[in-house]
Design an enzyme around this catalytic site. Structure first.
Site, mmCIF file in Angstrom:
data_model
loop_
_atom_site.group_PDB
_atom_site.id
_atom_site.type_symbol
_atom_site.label_atom_id
_atom_site.label_comp_id
_atom_site.label_asym_id
_atom_site.label_seq_id
_atom_site.Cartn_x
_atom_site.Cartn_y
_atom_site.Cartn_z
ATOM 1 N N GLY A 70 16.913 -5.014 6.536
ATOM 2 C CA GLY A 70 16.834 -5.018 5.075
ATOM 3 C C GLY A 70 16.781 -6.427 4.492
ATOM 4 O O GLY A 70 16.011 -6.695 3.562
ATOM 5 N N THR A 71 17.584 -7.316 5.031
ATOM 6 C CA THR A 71 17.631 -8.681 4.494
ATOM 7 C C THR A 71 16.271 -9.351 4.614
ATOM 8 O O THR A 71 15.765 -9.953 3.664
ATOM 9 C CB THR A 71 18.697 -9.507 5.241
ATOM 10 O OG1 THR A 71 19.961 -8.854 5.060
ATOM 11 C CG2 THR A 71 18.773 -10.928 4.731
ATOM 12 N N GLN A 177 19.746 1.557 0.922
ATOM 13 C CA GLN A 177 20.772 2.611 0.889
ATOM 14 C C GLN A 177 20.161 3.991 0.635
ATOM 15 O O GLN A 177 20.774 4.996 0.971
ATOM 16 C CB GLN A 177 21.804 2.320 -0.214
ATOM 17 C CG GLN A 177 22.618 1.064 0.007
ATOM 18 C CD GLN A 177 23.646 1.201 1.130
ATOM 19 O OE1 GLN A 177 24.065 2.300 1.490
ATOM 20 N NE2 GLN A 177 24.058 0.081 1.694
ATOM 21 N N SER A 197 16.047 -0.333 6.110
ATOM 22 C CA SER A 197 16.850 -0.862 7.209
ATOM 23 C C SER A 197 17.296 0.299 8.094
ATOM 24 O O SER A 197 17.780 1.312 7.584
ATOM 25 C CB SER A 197 18.071 -1.590 6.659
ATOM 26 O OG SER A 197 18.914 -1.975 7.706
ATOM 27 N N CYS A 322 29.721 -7.065 2.977
ATOM 28 C CA CYS A 322 29.421 -8.486 3.183
ATOM 29 C C CYS A 322 30.396 -9.391 2.460
ATOM 30 O O CYS A 322 30.622 -10.512 2.868
ATOM 31 C CB CYS A 322 28.003 -8.786 2.706
ATOM 32 S SG CYS A 322 26.819 -7.587 3.274
HETATM 33 N N1 PLP Z 1 20.143 -4.298 0.687
HETATM 34 C C1 PLP Z 1 21.157 -3.441 0.507
HETATM 35 C C2 PLP Z 1 21.221 -2.650 -0.742
HETATM 36 C C3 PLP Z 1 22.137 -3.311 1.497
HETATM 37 O O1 PLP Z 1 23.144 -2.459 1.304
HETATM 38 C C4 PLP Z 1 22.038 -4.091 2.665
HETATM 39 C C5 PLP Z 1 23.087 -4.026 3.708
HETATM 40 O O2 PLP Z 1 24.262 -3.989 3.420
HETATM 41 C C6 PLP Z 1 20.943 -4.947 2.811
HETATM 42 C C7 PLP Z 1 20.015 -5.025 1.801
HETATM 43 C C8 PLP Z 1 20.769 -5.778 4.050
HETATM 44 O O3 PLP Z 1 20.256 -4.990 5.090
HETATM 45 P P1 PLP Z 1 20.397 -5.460 6.627
HETATM 46 O O4 PLP Z 1 21.833 -5.318 6.979
HETATM 47 O O5 PLP Z 1 19.519 -4.527 7.388
HETATM 48 O O6 PLP Z 1 19.923 -6.860 6.699
#
Ligand code: PLP
Length: 390
Positions: A70-71, A177, A197, A322
């Protein structure tokens, strides 16, 4: 009894997903970019992941690009569109995940872009009239999350998409999510870019996808080989892709059944926890993802409650995973108008496939006992300049 109620932070990898991944570590270890049989066997995992991702959001297979999660998807979407445009204005919200917020701050502080961070109301929702009013002649991108990771509150995505389309502005949504929890169709919702993700939907960590509508070309994210049309170089994470594909397939098949299960348990949990005096659901009247219960217990330090529950083998979180290590109160709840103490007193429970009624009842009983105890034994409110809870 161990009870995991932190599915918004991450989920276990489904056994079926793990099984789908295993052959790609040894039997089909080839590089998907190779021209021989080993390569072709590995390519199957890549294709399968893309087909499943496309299917679950109503896109075309060729519109799906694999990422590390996701990031990365958020980073690529936002920085990639910004860099391709060169300059301009971006609209986002104050309650985005840091993967989005920090990209916007970076573009603003280091790259000369202008960014509007829209506020949210008490329920965690943006006002679409304010969104439309924020649009400038040089607005290049609207990036607004599908559903919030702390509260589960679902943004008015359909209206946002319509506004973006009407003004001919690209719309990216962080659906990390939401994918697998609610039906999504990018065509119907006028979404141009969407982040996925795997580890939030019973897939492995370190793999995700970015949907990029045909005809849109963000700046390349990784320089190197010609993978992903040359836009995102790097040897494919084949086992991860196999896992993403399997997780998405299972999610698509069980989305309705899961929603019914999550909804029933969340209702039970909410009803039970709301019996605790001075408790309040955050985002109560907004549409939320099934299974997300974010609740403030007036006068307590949520961190203390989280630790107490942890000692009993119950995993929950305060704010987003996080930032839960940091002492700062949730910026999402602060943006929703909660004061510092209210934000510090919030616990997030997120329900998943394997949770049971019996587990929920145990959590309600223990939380009720601990909140009572904490209110009278730890003068948190007093420490923070408020009167002791009475
Ligand atoms: N965006 C949202 C809304 C998330 O909840 C998260 C993870 O907590 C991310 C992005 C980041 O995803 P990833 O952990 O796959 O990098």
């Amino acid at each position: 009894m161990e009870i995991y109620l932190d599915h918004a932070a991450t989920t276990n990898t489904d056994k079926r997903v793990l099984e789908a991944m295993l052959p790609y570590f040894d039997e089909h270890f080839g590089n998907p970019s190779s021209q021989h049989g080993y390569g072709r066997a590995a390519q199957k995992a890549i294709l399968c992941a893309k087909e499943q991702a496309a299917k679950i959001i109503g896109a075309k297979t060729g519109e799906i690009y694999l990422t590390s999660g996701g990031t990365e998807s958020d980073n690529w979407a936002i920085k990639g569109i910004a860099e391709a445009a060169g300059k301009g204005h971006i609209i986002t919200t104050q309650v985005e995940h840091h993967a989005v917020l920090d990209c916007c701050v970076y573009l603003e502080k280091k790259r000369g872009f202008r960014v509007t961070y829209l506020p949210v109301n008490e329920q965690g929702l943006i006002n679409t009239a304010e969104l439309e009013a924020a649009i400038l002649p040089d607005t290049i991108l609207i990036t607004i999350m599908f559903a919030n990771n702390e509260t589960g509150v679902i943004m008015p995505v359909q209206e946002i998409g319509k506004i973006a389309r009407r003004h001919d502005i690209l719309f990216h949504t962080d659906a990390v999510q939401a994918v697998g929890r609610v039906p999504i169709n990018v065509a119907e919702l006028d979404i141009d870019l969407l982040s996925i993700s795997a580890h939030k939907l019973y897939g492995p960590k370190g793999i995700g996808a970015l949907y990029i509508r045909d005809g849109i070309t963000p700046e390349r994210f990784m320089h190197g080989g010609s993978q992903e049309k040359g836009l995102r170089a790097g040897t494919y994470n084949t086992p991860g892709a196999a896992g993403l594909g399997a997780a998405l397939q299972i999610a698509a098949e069980s989305i309705e059944k899961d929603a019914v299960h999550h909804k029933a348990l969340a209702k039970r949990l909410e009803d039970g926890l709301l019996k605790i005096p001075d408790s309040r659901i955050n985002g109560a009247n907004a549409e939320r993802l099934a299974g997300y219960v974010n609740i403030s217990f007036k006068g307590i330090d949520a961190l203390a409650l989280m630790v107490r529950l942890d000692l009993e083998g119950i995993a929950v979180s305060t704010g987003s995973a996080c930032t839960s290590g940091a002492a700062k109160p949730s910026y999402v709840l602060r943006a929703m108008g909660r004061n510092e103490n209210e934000a510090r007193s919030a616990i997030r429970f997120t329900i998943g496939r394997s949770n049971t009624q019996q587990q929920i009842d145990k959590v309600i009983a223990l939380a009720t006992e601990y909140v009572e105890e904490l209110r009278y034994t730890i003068p948190f409110a007093q420490k923070n300049g408020e009167k002791h809870y009475t």
